[in-house]
Motif scaffolding. Structure first.
Motif, PDB file in Angstrom:
ATOM      1  N   ARG A   4       0.832  -1.205   0.000  1.00 28.92           N
ATOM      2  CA  ARG A   4       0.000   0.000   0.000  1.00 28.92           C
ATOM      3  C   ARG A   4       0.868   1.256   0.000  1.00 28.92           C
ATOM      4  NH1 ARG A   4      -5.160  -0.119   0.790  1.00 28.92           N
ATOM      5  NH2 ARG A   4      -5.056  -2.119   1.901  1.00 28.92           N
ATOM      6  N   ASP A   5       1.943   1.238   0.777  1.00 32.81           N
ATOM      7  CA  ASP A   5       2.857   2.377   0.818  1.00 32.81           C
ATOM      8  C   ASP A   5       3.550   2.573  -0.529  1.00 32.81           C
ATOM      9  OD1 ASP A   5       2.186   2.688   3.458  1.00 32.81           O
ATOM     10  OD2 ASP A   5       4.027   1.794   4.249  1.00 32.81           O
ATOM     11  N   LEU A   6       3.872   1.457  -1.197  1.00 35.40           N
ATOM     12  CA  LEU A   6       4.510   1.552  -2.507  1.00 35.40           C
ATOM     13  C   LEU A   6       3.577   2.201  -3.518  1.00 35.40           C
ATOM     14  CD1 LEU A   6       6.624   0.972  -4.651  1.00 35.40           C
ATOM     15  CD2 LEU A   6       5.760  -1.377  -4.792  1.00 35.40           C
ATOM     16  N   ILE A   7       2.326   1.767  -3.534  1.00 30.87           N
ATOM     17  CA  ILE A   7       1.359   2.346  -4.471  1.00 30.87           C
ATOM     18  C   ILE A   7       1.159   3.835  -4.181  1.00 30.87           C
ATOM     19  CG2 ILE A   7      -1.044   2.295  -5.245  1.00 30.87           C
ATOM     20  CD1 ILE A   7      -1.001  -0.742  -4.648  1.00 30.87           C
ATOM     21  N   GLN A   8       1.108   4.190  -2.910  1.00 31.64           N
ATOM     22  CA  GLN A   8       0.940   5.594  -2.541  1.00 31.64           C
ATOM     23  C   GLN A   8       2.131   6.425  -3.005  1.00 31.64           C
ATOM     24  OE1 GLN A   8      -1.687   7.129  -1.229  1.00 31.64           O
ATOM     25  NE2 GLN A   8      -0.619   9.109  -1.298  1.00 31.64           N
ATOM     26  N   PHE A   9       3.331   5.892  -2.820  1.00 27.42           N
ATOM     27  CA  PHE A   9       4.544   6.589  -3.258  1.00 27.42           C
ATOM     28  C   PHE A   9       4.516   6.794  -4.770  1.00 27.42           C
ATOM     29  CE2 PHE A   9       8.797   6.358  -5.116  1.00 27.42           C
ATOM     30  CZ  PHE A   9       9.439   7.408  -4.478  1.00 27.42           C
ATOM     31  N   LEU A  10       4.189   5.744  -5.518  1.00 29.50           N
ATOM     32  CA  LEU A  10       4.180   5.837  -6.977  1.00 29.50           C
ATOM     33  C   LEU A  10       3.090   6.790  -7.465  1.00 29.50           C
ATOM     34  CD1 LEU A  10       4.721   2.074  -7.868  1.00 29.50           C
ATOM     35  CD2 LEU A  10       6.381   3.932  -8.127  1.00 29.50           C
ATOM     36  N   SER A  11       1.962   6.798  -6.766  1.00 31.20           N
ATOM     37  CA  SER A  11       0.877   7.723  -7.120  1.00 31.20           C
ATOM     38  C   SER A  11       1.320   9.172  -6.930  1.00 31.20           C
ATOM     39  CB  SER A  11      -0.353   7.426  -6.268  1.00 31.20           C
ATOM     40  OG  SER A  11      -1.394   8.343  -6.541  1.00 31.20           O
ATOM     41  N   GLU A  12       1.979   9.461  -5.830  1.00 37.97           N
ATOM     42  CA  GLU A  12       2.482  10.809  -5.573  1.00 37.97           C
ATOM     43  C   GLU A  12       3.579  11.180  -6.569  1.00 37.97           C
ATOM     44  OE1 GLU A  12       3.589  11.454  -1.495  1.00 37.97           O
ATOM     45  OE2 GLU A  12       1.915  10.253  -0.763  1.00 37.97           O
ATOM     46  N   SER A  14       3.812  10.145  -9.636  1.00 34.50           N
ATOM     47  CA  SER A  14       3.196  10.418 -10.935  1.00 34.50           C
ATOM     48  C   SER A  14       2.665  11.848 -11.011  1.00 34.50           C
ATOM     49  CB  SER A  14       2.059   9.433 -11.211  1.00 34.50           C
ATOM     50  OG  SER A  14       0.961   9.641 -10.348  1.00 34.50           O
ATOM     51  N   GLU A  15       2.319  12.408  -9.849  1.00 31.78           N
ATOM     52  CA  GLU A  15       1.800  13.786  -9.804  1.00 31.78           C
ATOM     53  C   GLU A  15       2.912  14.806  -9.577  1.00 31.78           C
ATOM     54  OE1 GLU A  15      -1.082  13.738  -6.706  1.00 31.78           O
ATOM     55  OE2 GLU A  15      -2.452  12.381  -7.765  1.00 31.78           O
ATOM     56  N   ASN A  16       4.072  14.330  -9.179  1.00 33.14           N
ATOM     57  CA  ASN A  16       5.206  15.230  -8.888  1.00 33.14           C
ATOM     58  C   ASN A  16       6.483  14.660  -9.495  1.00 33.14           C
ATOM     59  OD1 ASN A  16       3.902  17.058  -6.565  1.00 33.14           O
ATOM     60  ND2 ASN A  16       3.355  14.928  -6.156  1.00 33.14           N
ATOM     61  N   ASN A  17       6.425  14.410 -10.792  1.00 31.76           N
ATOM     62  CA  ASN A  17       7.534  13.724 -11.451  1.00 31.76           C
ATOM     63  C   ASN A  17       8.646  14.717 -11.778  1.00 31.76           C
ATOM     64  OD1 ASN A  17       9.178  11.955 -12.946  1.00 31.76           O
ATOM     65  ND2 ASN A  17       7.378  10.799 -13.618  1.00 31.76           N
ATOM     66  N   ASN A  18       9.391  15.063 -10.740  1.00 32.17           N
ATOM     67  CA  ASN A  18      10.500  15.998 -10.903  1.00 32.17           C
ATOM     68  C   ASN A  18      11.575  15.673  -9.868  1.00 32.17           C
ATOM     69  OD1 ASN A  18      10.099  17.846  -8.393  1.00 32.17           O
ATOM     70  ND2 ASN A  18       8.066  17.794  -9.360  1.00 32.17           N
ATOM     71  N   ARG A  19      12.767  16.135 -10.141  1.00 33.39           N
ATOM     72  CA  ARG A  19      13.910  15.781  -9.303  1.00 33.39           C
ATOM     73  C   ARG A  19      13.775  16.331  -7.875  1.00 33.39           C
ATOM     74  NH1 ARG A  19      18.881  13.972  -8.816  1.00 33.39           N
ATOM     75  NH2 ARG A  19      20.475  15.177  -7.717  1.00 33.39           N
ATOM     76  N   ALA A  20      13.257  17.531  -7.738  1.00 37.35           N
ATOM     77  CA  ALA A  20      13.153  18.132  -6.411  1.00 37.35           C
ATOM     78  C   ALA A  20      12.271  17.281  -5.491  1.00 37.35           C
ATOM     79  CB  ALA A  20      12.593  19.545  -6.517  1.00 37.35           C
ATOM     80  N   TRP A  21      11.128  16.858  -5.986  1.00 32.93           N
ATOM     81  CA  TRP A  21      10.227  16.045  -5.171  1.00 32.93           C
ATOM     82  C   TRP A  21      10.886  14.708  -4.841  1.00 32.93           C
ATOM     83  CZ3 TRP A  21       8.068  11.238  -5.186  1.00 32.93           C
ATOM     84  CH2 TRP A  21       7.020  11.014  -4.292  1.00 32.93           C
ATOM     85  N   PHE A  22      11.545  14.122  -5.823  1.00 37.93           N
ATOM     86  CA  PHE A  22      12.147  12.818  -5.610  1.00 37.93           C
ATOM     87  C   PHE A  22      13.253  12.887  -4.554  1.00 37.93           C
ATOM     88  CE2 PHE A  22      14.852   9.170  -6.485  1.00 37.93           C
ATOM     89  CZ  PHE A  22      13.908   8.153  -6.629  1.00 37.93           C
ATOM     90  N   VAL A  23      14.072  13.919  -4.616  1.00 40.60           N
ATOM     91  CA  VAL A  23      15.148  14.071  -3.634  1.00 40.60           C
ATOM     92  C   VAL A  23      14.570  14.203  -2.221  1.00 40.60           C
ATOM     93  CG1 VAL A  23      16.987  15.599  -2.833  1.00 40.60           C
ATOM     94  CG2 VAL A  23      16.807  15.024  -5.258  1.00 40.60           C
ATOM     95  N   MET A  24      13.485  14.969  -2.104  1.00 35.68           N
ATOM     96  CA  MET A  24      12.850  15.149  -0.801  1.00 35.68           C
ATOM     97  C   MET A  24      12.282  13.830  -0.267  1.00 35.68           C
ATOM     98  SD  MET A  24      13.024  18.249   0.435  1.00 35.68           S
ATOM     99  CE  MET A  24      11.615  18.331   1.529  1.00 35.68           C
ATOM    100  N   ASN A  25      11.860  12.966  -1.181  1.00 34.35           N
ATOM    101  CA  ASN A  25      11.223  11.711  -0.776  1.00 34.35           C
ATOM    102  C   ASN A  25      12.130  10.495  -0.968  1.00 34.35           C
ATOM    103  OD1 ASN A  25       8.069  12.197  -0.229  1.00 34.35           O
ATOM    104  ND2 ASN A  25       8.791  13.640  -1.777  1.00 34.35           N
ATOM    105  N   LYS A  26      13.423  10.746  -1.141  1.00 34.82           N
ATOM    106  CA  LYS A  26      14.382   9.666  -1.377  1.00 34.82           C
ATOM    107  C   LYS A  26      14.410   8.652  -0.212  1.00 34.82           C
ATOM    108  CE  LYS A  26      17.973   8.010  -3.817  1.00 34.82           C
ATOM    109  NZ  LYS A  26      18.731   7.198  -2.875  1.00 34.82           N
ATOM    110  N   PRO A  27      14.309   9.071   1.037  1.00 34.20           N
ATOM    111  CA  PRO A  27      14.285   8.072   2.117  1.00 34.20           C
ATOM    112  C   PRO A  27      13.133   7.075   1.971  1.00 34.20           C
ATOM    113  CG  PRO A  27      14.763  10.245   3.008  1.00 34.20           C
ATOM    114  CD  PRO A  27      14.370  10.455   1.577  1.00 34.20           C
ATOM    115  N   SER A  77       9.744  13.363 -18.410  1.00 35.88           N
ATOM    116  CA  SER A  77       9.593  13.018 -16.993  1.00 35.88           C
ATOM    117  C   SER A  77      10.788  12.164 -16.582  1.00 35.88           C
ATOM    118  CB  SER A  77       8.292  12.245 -16.768  1.00 35.88           C
ATOM    119  OG  SER A  77       7.176  12.999 -17.186  1.00 35.88           O
ATOM    120  N   PRO A  78      11.479  12.534 -15.528  1.00 42.84           N
ATOM    121  CA  PRO A  78      12.725  11.826 -15.202  1.00 42.84           C
ATOM    122  C   PRO A  78      12.561  10.446 -14.579  1.00 42.84           C
ATOM    123  CG  PRO A  78      12.290  13.548 -13.601  1.00 42.84           C
ATOM    124  CD  PRO A  78      11.264  13.712 -14.675  1.00 42.84           C
TER     125      PRO A  78
END
Length: 223
Positions: A4-12, A14-27, A77-78
């Motif tokens: 469920r957490d994986l699907i939620q991460f992938l859903s978010e 898909s809506e924020n497909n950019n490096r800045a968001w990914f770096v913030m959510n890297k953990p 989209s990166p």
């Protein structure tokens, strides 16, 4: 694995497909990636019980990178919005690398689980070899198509960019000519798991792979 957490991460993502968001959510990504790797390790062990040839597959190499190759794509989209893996006897997951038939699965941002087996869009030389194998072992290929468990789960081989006419060097009246026209020799099935997470995702995936094994084994004979 916390599906469920994986699907939620992938859903978010898909809506924020950019490096800045990914770096913030890297953990978050690192934790989910580690869990996914553990799942693939377990899958290799379980698949090996009915297909010993995949026992040596390196689980880390079986995983696909989340970074997209944007060099030849209009979509810049990166990141991919799937977690995916391909388990092969060769240990090579990409057709262009000569990976051969694979057990493939992914989970996407919509909560769709895709389970597949076979060879998707193999390079020209490999595709020619498979087509020739259809002719040389028409009876064996026919048995694969009629396999009860494969048909019940997947139906028929998936028609991906099928040729209108027989490929060069193949007669129109050749056995299984409609399959020879195909550019992929693969089966797959999709299941929505977002609303109802499987109690044992790995068990479900392995069951799908086991039903695809007759096609995978037959493709390995194409040399």
């Amino acid at each position: 694995m916390h599906t469920r957490d994986l699907i939620q991460f992938l859903s978010e993502l898909s809506e924020n497909n950019n490096r800045a968001w990914f770096v913030m959510n890297k953990p978050r990504y690192d934790i989910l990636r580690a869990e996914f790797l553990e799942l693939v390790m377990k899958l290799i062990i379980d698949i090996s019980k009915f297909d010993p040839e995949v026992a040596g597959c390196n689980p880390k190499k079986a995983l696909f990178r989340i970074n997209r190759d944007m060099r030849f794509s209009k979509d810049k989209s990166p990141y991919k919005t799937t977690f995916s893996a391909a388990i092969t006897a060769s240990g090579l997951k990409k057709p262009s690398q000569g990976g051969g038939p694979a057990y493939y699965f992914h989970i996407d941002a919509n909560g769709t689980l895709l389970v597949a087996g076979g060879e998707y869009m193999p390079p020209p030389a490999r595709l020619k070899t498979i087509r020739e194998h259809v002719i040389a072992d028409a009876a064996g290929f026919g048995k694969v198509l009629k396999n009860k468990k494969l048909k019940e789960r997947y139906g028929d081989l998936q028609d991906e960019g099928k040729l209108v006419r027989p490929p060069k060097g193949f007669d129109a009246d050749a056995p299984h000519i409609e399959y020879i026209k195909m550019k992929s020799f693969i089966v797959w099935t999709e299941t929505g798991i977002k609303k109802k997470i499987p109690a044992d995702l790995g068990k479900d995936v392995v069951a799908g792979f086991k039903d695809a094994y007759p096609l995978v084994a037959w493709l390995r004979q194409a040399k």
